[in-house]
Design a protein around this motif. Structure first.
Motif, PDB file in Angstrom:
ATOM      1  N   ARG A 227       2.993   0.193  -0.683  1.00 46.07           N
ATOM      2  CA  ARG A 227       1.598  -0.251  -0.578  1.00 46.07           C
ATOM      3  C   ARG A 227       1.337  -0.830   0.808  1.00 46.07           C
TER       4      ARG A 227
ATOM      5  N   GLN B 114       0.656   3.682   1.498  1.00 43.62           N
ATOM      6  CA  GLN B 114       1.044   4.872   0.738  1.00 43.62           C
ATOM      7  C   GLN B 114       0.977   4.537  -0.756  1.00 43.62           C
TER       8      GLN B 114
ATOM      9  N   GLN C 272       0.014   6.107  -3.357  1.00 50.53           N
ATOM     10  CA  GLN C 272       0.446   7.119  -4.326  1.00 50.53           C
ATOM     11  C   GLN C 272       1.947   7.062  -4.570  1.00 50.53           C
TER      12      GLN C 272
ATOM     13  N   LEU D 285       2.560   4.052  -6.777  1.00 49.30           N
ATOM     14  CA  LEU D 285       2.184   4.276  -8.182  1.00 49.30           C
ATOM     15  C   LEU D 285       3.309   4.913  -8.987  1.00 49.30           C
ATOM     16  N   ALA D 286       4.115   5.737  -8.346  1.00 52.25           N
ATOM     17  CA  ALA D 286       5.228   6.361  -9.065  1.00 52.25           C
ATOM     18  C   ALA D 286       6.180   5.298  -9.605  1.00 52.25           C
TER      19      ALA D 286
ATOM     20  N   LEU E  77      -4.413   1.752  -7.180  1.00 46.89           N
ATOM     21  CA  LEU E  77      -5.493   2.729  -7.327  1.00 46.89           C
ATOM     22  C   LEU E  77      -6.698   2.359  -6.465  1.00 46.89           C
TER      23      LEU E  77
ATOM     24  N   SER F 204      -6.108   3.291  -3.012  1.00 50.31           N
ATOM     25  CA  SER F 204      -6.246   4.732  -2.796  1.00 50.31           C
ATOM     26  C   SER F 204      -7.701   5.194  -2.846  1.00 50.31           C
TER      27      SER F 204
ATOM     28  N   ASP G  57      -9.750   4.944  -5.666  1.00 48.90           N
ATOM     29  CA  ASP G  57     -10.191   5.306  -7.008  1.00 48.90           C
ATOM     30  C   ASP G  57     -10.544   4.041  -7.787  1.00 48.90           C
TER      31      ASP G  57
END
Length: 483
Positions: free
Chosen positions: A303, A307, A309, A312-313, A336, A339, A341
């Motif tokens: 984060r 990055q 995404q 989030l993994a 999110l 990112s 969203d």
């Protein structure tokens, strides 16, 4: 350093010229070259008055050529050389003063600075240790020595100076606190003994001491030195003492090189200090890729690298492993939002409070997120803030959240009331100090904003401190003593 010249600066050039014959009679022995020496001294005092340090140093060198017996001038010359940026020369002149037994304690401190600046670290350490351990007025220099040894990463010596400071000035709360935090990860028992009386003195250090003491009590229940350092280092980091926390984690992984969580926390400390923590984090992941703490550290790292995404993994794995813990969905929501969203982020925050409806912290997170991103206040923001108050209304964090929400809604009077209530509970609560200052600025009560912003600017939370500092610079230029 300039304080060394304050007495010189008070003089006026006219007074110097009028008194020069008297000064020379006292300063200089009989000489067959009185006219030339008068000119040297005249130029010296003029240079000092105008703070022309290079010129003052030149005149002192000439004067000492005529009168080498005036050994008290060596230190004065050294200070001028330091002010001119000539650390190596300054160190040599300080040494001459020391050899002549006329070096003051202020001169000893500056001599160490000159030696360190010119690359003679060990010599600097010896001088500072001598200053710290001698008698007299040296105790006023002990906090400065603590800072210098910390900068050199000589934590053993920083701790020794802090202990001396606390011994010489046991009623000084800052001295006792500084010694306590430096001792904490090295000797928890000694730190407990030192910090316990501090809790009864009041002030911000008393609250901090209480928090650290609870951690020290927990740590000493486990006799493993590496574990103790990790537990104590975490608390030091939470309190904002990341440099000391980093040292605690370094010692933990030195004592136990396979300690994955120790490596992960070392990476966290390094990142908070602006360093590249990835090598330490990578080592932690190699040792234990399924550790919750390691995976959390990985998510935070990515984060910070913008990055989300990738982060989030890791966070989805943690949420699946702990379906009864809503905090993972708060972290998912934050990633999110990063990112872009926001709709899915809101769903994640709402999922968090659905999982743990009695957790005030999660409701506070939902309220702040909703207010910050402009979601419907009647549907999300205000109900979430109210729920946090219902669950934990005496917590300054809940009161501050309500104040922040009303501030974002432009309801300044309501915001002020909640923020003042938060500060009644904890007058050092930095988020409320910052938000109250911002509210006062918005209300046009600029003068009232100064004190809360000034206090917030000293916060260990870097983001809060930086925001407060920028507001002070903008609204109170010249009034706020910038570091």
């Amino acid at each position: 350093m300039e304080s060394r010249f304050q007495n010189y600066q008070r003089q006026t050039l006219l007074a110097i010229l009028i008194c020069l014959p008297v000064l020379l009679a006292v300063l200089l022995p009989f000489s067959p070259r009185p006219h030339e020496e008068v000119q040297i001294v005249q130029r010296l005092y003029r240079a000092e008055l105008l703070q022309h340090h290079e010129q003052a140093a030149l005149q002192l060198v000439r004067l000492l050529e005529y009168h080498p017996e005036l050994v008290n001038l060596w230190e004065r010359l050294a200070f001028h050389e330091m002010a001119s940026g000539n650390a190596a020369s300054a160190a040599e002149y300080f040494k001459r003063a020391q050899e002549s037994k006329v070096l003051s304690e202020e001169g000893m401190l500056a001599m160490g600075d000159a030696l360190a600046e010119s690359g003679n670290i060990e010599e600097a350490v010896e001088v500072w240790l001598l200053l710290g351990e001698q008698t007299g007025q040296a105790s006023k220099y002990l906090p400065l020595l603590v800072e210098r040894f910390q900068r050199l990463k000589r934590w053993d010596l920083a701790t020794r100076m802090a202990q001396l400071w606390a011994e010489k000035d046991p009623k000084n709360t800052q001295a006792v606190w500084q010694a306590g935090i430096l001792l904490s990860y090295q000797n928890p028992e000694a730190a407990i003994e030192l910090l316990t009386p501090l809790t009864a003195r009041g002030g911000p250090e008393a609250g901090l001491a209480n928090q650290l003491l609870k951690t020290l009590e927990t740590a000493r229940q486990n006799t493993q030195p590496a574990y103790q350092r990790v537990v104590i280092g975490q608390q030091l980091g939470e309190l904002g003492y990341w440099e000391i926390a980093e040292q605690a984690f370094k010692e933990a992984v030195q004592l136990s090189p396979e300690y994955a969580e120790g490596w992960a926390l070392l990476a966290e400390a390094q990142q908070n200090l602006g360093k590249d923590g990835y090598p330490s984090l990578r080592r932690a992941f190699e040792l234990n890729p399924v550790s919750d703490l390691v995976q959390t550290a990985m998510a935070l790292y990515w984060r910070r690298q913008n990055q989300p995404q990738i982060a989030l993994a890791y966070l989805h794995v943690l949420a699946e492993k702990h379906p009864d813990e809503g905090r993972w969905y708060v972290e998912i929501g934050a990633a999110l939002a990063q990112s872009g969203d926001l709709i899915e982020a809101l769903r994640a925050y709402r999922r968090a409070v659905d999982i743990e409806p009695e957790n005030a912290e999660l409701w506070r997170a939902l309220a702040v997120f909703s207010a910050t991103n402009g979601f419907d206040p009647q549907s999300y923001t205000l109900p979430a803030a109210q729920r946090a108050l219902d669950l934990d209304g005496n917590n300054p964090a809940s009161l501050d959240t309500a104040g922040f929400v009303y501030m974002k809604l432009g309801k300044w009077e309501e915001a002020e009331q909640f923020l003042q209530q938060a500060l009644k509970v904890n007058d050092a609560y930095a988020p409320a100090l910052l938000h109250l200052g911002q509210v006062y600025l918005e209300m046009g009560r600029t003068s009232q904003a100064y004190q809360p912003l000034k206090k917030a600017a000293d916060s260990k939370d870097e983001l809060i401190a930086l925001t407060a500092q920028r507001l002070l610079e903008r609204y109170f230029p010249g009034e706020w003593p910038q570091p």
